[in-house]
Design an enzyme around this catalytic site. Sequence first.
Site, mmCIF file in Angstrom:
data_model
loop_
_atom_site.group_PDB
_atom_site.id
_atom_site.type_symbol
_atom_site.label_atom_id
_atom_site.label_comp_id
_atom_site.label_asym_id
_atom_site.label_seq_id
_atom_site.Cartn_x
_atom_site.Cartn_y
_atom_site.Cartn_z
ATOM 1 N N LYS A 62 0.962 -1.293 0.609
ATOM 2 C CA LYS A 62 -0.272 -0.002 -0.154
ATOM 3 C C LYS A 62 0.510 0.827 0.483
ATOM 4 C CE LYS A 62 -3.010 2.896 2.759
ATOM 5 N NZ LYS A 62 -3.711 3.202 4.079
ATOM 6 N N GLY A 68 -7.845 9.190 9.541
ATOM 7 C CA GLY A 68 -8.812 9.242 10.039
ATOM 8 C C GLY A 68 -9.675 10.314 10.855
ATOM 9 N N ALA A 79 -10.235 5.233 3.494
ATOM 10 C CA ALA A 79 -10.128 6.895 4.420
ATOM 11 C C ALA A 79 -10.494 7.347 4.059
ATOM 12 C CB ALA A 79 -8.349 7.275 4.078
ATOM 13 N N GLY A 80 -10.767 8.302 5.004
ATOM 14 C CA GLY A 80 -12.021 8.910 5.557
ATOM 15 C C GLY A 80 -13.325 8.648 6.577
ATOM 16 N N SER A 140 -9.775 3.859 11.494
ATOM 17 C CA SER A 140 -9.571 4.332 11.846
ATOM 18 C C SER A 140 -11.277 4.000 12.307
ATOM 19 C CB SER A 140 -9.832 5.841 12.044
ATOM 20 O OG SER A 140 -8.022 5.612 11.843
#
Lengths: 68, 255
Positions: free
Chosen positions: B95, B156, B182-183, B205
Amino acid sequence: MRVLVNGDPRELPERSTVADVVAASGAAPDGRGVAVAIEGEVVPRGAWDATPVEPDQRVEVLHAVQGG
Amino acid sequence: MALEIAGRTFESRLILGTGGFRSLDVMADALRESGAELATLALRRVDPGARGSIVDVLGAAGASLLPNTAGCYTARDAVVTAQLAREAFETDWVKLEVIGDDRTLLPDPTGLLDAAETLVADGFTVLPYTNDDPVLARRLEDAGCAAVMPLGSPIGSGMGIGNPYNLRLIVEHASVPVILDAGIGTASDAALAMEAGCEGVLLASAISRAAAPARMARAMRLAVEAGRLAFESGRIPRRRYAEASTPTEGLPELT
């Protein structure tokens, strides 16, 4: 001789190898999940035993952590 | 239908990022509930006091490893980190992250493309964490990346999908899998990504920092499955006025 291991100065016997540094670093003894760079260049696992460490070199000994 | 990346298939379309779990036990529970078969991990300086090995925990759970290059701000650092991860974990999957700004953790587009080209040439299977930029996504695909992983919003942040129109453009034009990375904040964000046609979702997260990580992991698993099913099922078009679902024929006269 003095070598920088993960940013900390360490005293190691002359003619120490990468394998010796890994053993002294506290990494898993079998070296599984561990990687080493000297002066920003990868040292392949198969070359640890035969690769000498020179005085004042920067050695990074890395292992897996959570992330991503 | 399974997720296929670079010739490998995964029944689960959820990829678990392992950052942020307060312990390996909590992570292991969440991994099981998530159903994820692929999980990220990172490389850092050896900590002799570390208890337990994430590699062992992921291995025991049968998860494949996806090392990241988190924390790298230059293409060179990311390339060397990927090469170190290949040594440590015996995988050529990565990644790829090249970060351009420490407050937003947004990707550095030129560094990312540069590192991707170098790593593809070095035989890596590259999954780049990228901006939600359709042109950059195409450049990364052209460079030989095995997938593109646009952000929904900053890492995050839990802000969800900030630009669903760009995400759809990326999906429409990509011929490699698009994985939202992400997000994600909650289950509906993951479902939206899948409904938009993403082939998978990568999140950390939203599960690891939830009050009840294992339960949230299950929620994400269901959301990803639901979103994919909805995408494959062909949603109805939006219309401005109602369309009765009950027939108007046969209505009785009552007054």
